[in-house]
Design an enzyme around this catalytic site. Structure first.
Site, mmCIF file in Angstrom:
data_model
loop_
_atom_site.group_PDB
_atom_site.id
_atom_site.type_symbol
_atom_site.label_atom_id
_atom_site.label_comp_id
_atom_site.label_asym_id
_atom_site.label_seq_id
_atom_site.Cartn_x
_atom_site.Cartn_y
_atom_site.Cartn_z
ATOM 1 N N GLY A 1 -34.282 39.254 -4.263
ATOM 2 C CA GLY A 1 -32.859 39.321 -3.957
ATOM 3 C C GLY A 1 -32.207 37.960 -3.799
ATOM 4 O O GLY A 1 -32.767 36.933 -4.171
ATOM 5 N N HIS B 1 -32.218 34.992 -11.962
ATOM 6 C CA HIS B 1 -32.576 36.414 -11.919
ATOM 7 C C HIS B 1 -31.809 37.191 -12.990
ATOM 8 O O HIS B 1 -32.364 38.042 -13.688
ATOM 9 C CB HIS B 1 -32.207 37.020 -10.563
ATOM 10 C CG HIS B 1 -32.874 36.400 -9.382
ATOM 11 N ND1 HIS B 1 -32.200 35.651 -8.453
ATOM 12 C CD2 HIS B 1 -34.163 36.437 -8.957
ATOM 13 C CE1 HIS B 1 -33.030 35.253 -7.503
ATOM 14 N NE2 HIS B 1 -34.234 35.706 -7.780
#
Ligand code: AMP
Length: 277
Positions: free
Chosen positions: A28, A34
């Site tokens: 996260g 990402h």
């Protein structure tokens, strides 16, 4: 985009997805690094599953588990924008219920580099990734070259344990000035952010030297170390010029190499690498 928490919710939602399924495991606090994995998965697969789990077992007691940055709402909307199909955000107890006692160990490639500095780290990584793979059952899983040793370790685990999936390793995404994107960059103050540039600059200088014919492993490591040592706020933990597949340290003339490093900038531990070939 569907969002689920438990294994049973995940399995049910996963079974409704179009195949092949691409999977992007993350902790996260998402950034472009990402999202580049999510994008590539979207290009190559019919559905994309992303997990967000700050895995406690890959942090040593003195490390930054408690302070690790988290922003689930922001992460969820970024993933929605990228067109991910399913996000899995399990609780710690879901992954590690009370009385949990099974571990996945990869022996050799976990020993040097990050494994030498963080002896319990990869045991946590391989165990959680194995559990995530078992649940998501993807055809392809996406990892970043940013964590170069992690990618080698996961590939080894997939080969050794016969997981029926492909590991795709995606290039490092950098800030415009060269700093490799990382959730931990958030910890850096203004002066530290400047000092953190010494990682990528040292690596780029060494890569340039390699391209100009410098082949000696010691000399290449030295270029990286010298650049970091110019920064009073940066402390080099290691610099390595390893074989990119075996991760064994190299000496003398090299043909190819994974030049990698870990540096403390203030309290923040950063890693970066380049491939020489
Ligand atoms: P993390 O959330 O730090 O566990 O990272 C999740 C995945 O994103 C891992 O496969 C990382 O290697 C990858 N990743 C993190 N930072 C970058 C980056 N700057 N460029 C490419 N991939 C990255």
């Amino acid at each position: 985009m569907k969002s689920v928490e438990t294994f049973s919710e995940l399995r049910k939602a996963r079974n409704e997805l179009a195949e092949p399924v691409g999977f992007v495991p993350t902790m996260g606090y998402l950034h472009e690094g990402h999202l580049s994995l999510v994008r590539q998965a979207g290009q190559e697969c019919a559905s994309v599953v992303v997990s967000i789990f700050v895995n406690p077992t890959q942090f040593a007691p003195e490390e930054d588990l408690e302070s690790y940055p988290r922003d689930i709402d922001r992460d969820t909307s970024l993933l929605e924008e990228e067109g991910a199909d399913l996000v899995w955000i399990p609780e710690d107890e879901e992954i590690y219920p009370e009385d949990y006692q099974s571990w996945v160990l990869v022996e050799e490639v976990t020993k040097p580099l990050e494994g030498a500095e963080r002896p319990t780290h990869f045991k946590g990584v391989t165990t959680v990734v194995a559990k995530l793979f078992n649940a998501v059952q993807p055809q392809k899983a996406y990892f970043g070259q940013k964590d170069a040793q992690q990618a080698v370790v996961i590939k080894q685990m997939v080969r050794d344990l016969n997981y029926p999936l492909d590991i795709v390793v995606c290039p490092i995404v950098r800030e415009p000035d060269g700093l490799a994107m990382s959730s931990r960059n958030k910890y850096l103050n203004k002066e530290e952010r400047k000092a953190a540039l010494s990682l990528s600059e040292g690596l780029f200088q060494a890569k340039k030297a390699f391209q100009q014919g410098v082949r000696d492993a010691d000399q290449l490591r030295g270029i990286v170390a010298n650049r970091v040592n110019e920064e009073p706020l940066a402390e080099l933990q290691y610099v390595s010029c390893a074989n990119p597949e075996t991760l064994k340290e190299q000496a003398g003339e090299i043909e190819k190499g994974l030049l990698s490093m870990a540096v403390f900038v203030g309290e923040t531990r950063l890693i970066d690498n380049v491939l020489l070939k």
